[in-house]
Enzyme design. Sequence first.
Site, short mmCIF file in Angstrom:
data_model
loop_
_atom_site.label_atom_id
_atom_site.label_comp_id
_atom_site.label_asym_id
_atom_site.label_seq_id
_atom_site.Cartn_x
_atom_site.Cartn_y
_atom_site.Cartn_z
N SER A 108 -11.08 76.81 -23.93
CA SER A 108 -10.77 76.41 -25.31
C SER A 108 -11.90 75.55 -25.83
O SER A 108 -12.53 74.80 -25.07
CB SER A 108 -9.46 75.63 -25.35
OG SER A 108 -9.30 74.97 -26.58
N SER A 109 -12.17 75.63 -27.13
CA SER A 109 -13.26 74.85 -27.71
C SER A 109 -12.97 73.35 -27.67
O SER A 109 -13.87 72.55 -27.92
CB SER A 109 -13.53 75.29 -29.15
OG SER A 109 -12.38 75.14 -29.95
N CYS A 110 -11.74 72.95 -27.31
CA CYS A 110 -11.43 71.52 -27.21
C CYS A 110 -12.10 70.89 -26.00
O CYS A 110 -12.05 69.66 -25.84
CB CYS A 110 -9.93 71.30 -27.16
SG CYS A 110 -9.16 71.76 -25.59
N TYR A 137 -5.46 68.43 -21.26
CA TYR A 137 -5.64 69.88 -21.31
C TYR A 137 -7.11 70.24 -21.21
O TYR A 137 -7.50 71.16 -20.47
CB TYR A 137 -5.05 70.42 -22.62
CG TYR A 137 -5.28 71.89 -22.86
CD1 TYR A 137 -4.56 72.84 -22.15
CD2 TYR A 137 -6.20 72.33 -23.81
CE1 TYR A 137 -4.75 74.20 -22.37
CE2 TYR A 137 -6.39 73.68 -24.05
CZ TYR A 137 -5.67 74.60 -23.33
OH TYR A 137 -5.87 75.94 -23.55
N LYS A 141 -9.25 72.54 -18.38
CA LYS A 141 -10.09 73.70 -18.70
C LYS A 141 -11.53 73.49 -18.22
O LYS A 141 -12.19 74.44 -17.77
CB LYS A 141 -10.05 73.96 -20.21
CG LYS A 141 -8.74 74.55 -20.70
CD LYS A 141 -8.48 75.90 -20.05
CE LYS A 141 -7.21 76.57 -20.53
NZ LYS A 141 -7.00 77.89 -19.91
N HIS A 180 -0.76 76.28 -35.19
CA HIS A 180 -2.05 75.91 -35.76
C HIS A 180 -2.03 76.20 -37.26
O HIS A 180 -1.11 76.85 -37.78
CB HIS A 180 -3.17 76.66 -35.05
CG HIS A 180 -3.35 76.25 -33.63
ND1 HIS A 180 -3.46 77.16 -32.59
CD2 HIS A 180 -3.39 75.02 -33.05
CE1 HIS A 180 -3.58 76.52 -31.44
NE2 HIS A 180 -3.55 75.22 -31.69
#
Length: 312
Positions: A108-110, A137, A141, A180
Amino acid sequence: MNKNARIYVAGHRGLVGSAIIRRLETEGYTHLITRTHSELDLTDPHAVTHFFSVEKPEYVFLAAAKVGGILANQTYPAEFIHQNLMIQTNVIHSSYVHGIKKLLFLGSSCIYPKMAPQPIKEEYLMTGPLEPTNSAYAVAKIAGIEMCWAYNKQYGTHFIPVMPTNLYGPNDNYDLETAHVLPALIRKFHEAKTNNAESVTIWGTGKPKREFLHVDDMADACLHLITQTDMTNDNETLFNIGTGYEISIKDLGELIRNIVGYKGKIIFDNSKPNGTHRKIIDVTKIKKTGWSNKIKLSKGIVSTYRNYTQTQ
């Protein structure tokens, strides 16, 4: 991949996993392996080991994960880090033990630092503090990425981590408390149209910009990378997957309103948070492999809205 290759898609009922299944079926792959959570608990190492020994998959798309919005991440951080670490560890390790030819791991881009320069390049990983609201989270990742790299380096595996931008499309989450922004706006405008509401309220000023990728484009990128990527001399590869195009929340709201056909007003609630002003990823690296997205945002929202109305 041969058309009869044994391909396991973990998380096949989710937004990304279901899109990967659709794409593989369209391309003529005939031996797809899936399991629901009730059939296979990916946090159970013994169950995962048994599954791999019996099914003997040759390729793996690891799209299974515990996901949620800001509220869920803040409320259950222990579950987010524990369950995701267990899923990743079990599937990646079993893939090595059972000689998987290639594995594609979805992150994920987070994972990128909260204050990363824009557009966000792959090399910005672990160069600064994470966004606190979903750090558990994100750390899980990041561990998945490092695990892919470590196994590639030590064991010569071909495990490819990829980082998608904001995704949308069929099988999205439309729960207004956890969804989202794009699917939430589709539902808000649809319900406002149905109920003849005078206005729709959007959080914040509408000025922040976001990037959105249709999940079918994401599935296309995943298939492209797992079939085309040569990792012989690159143990630590990482690919951003996105469009390179961003749109303000205000313009997104106007676009969705027009597609839905809602005639009322849009009200921006300035008392609510805007979130990060910009969050766009750099897609130079994947474009060099010959891939780029095909589905324009407006067309993608039209098909997504049609799918939403058909499932209500």
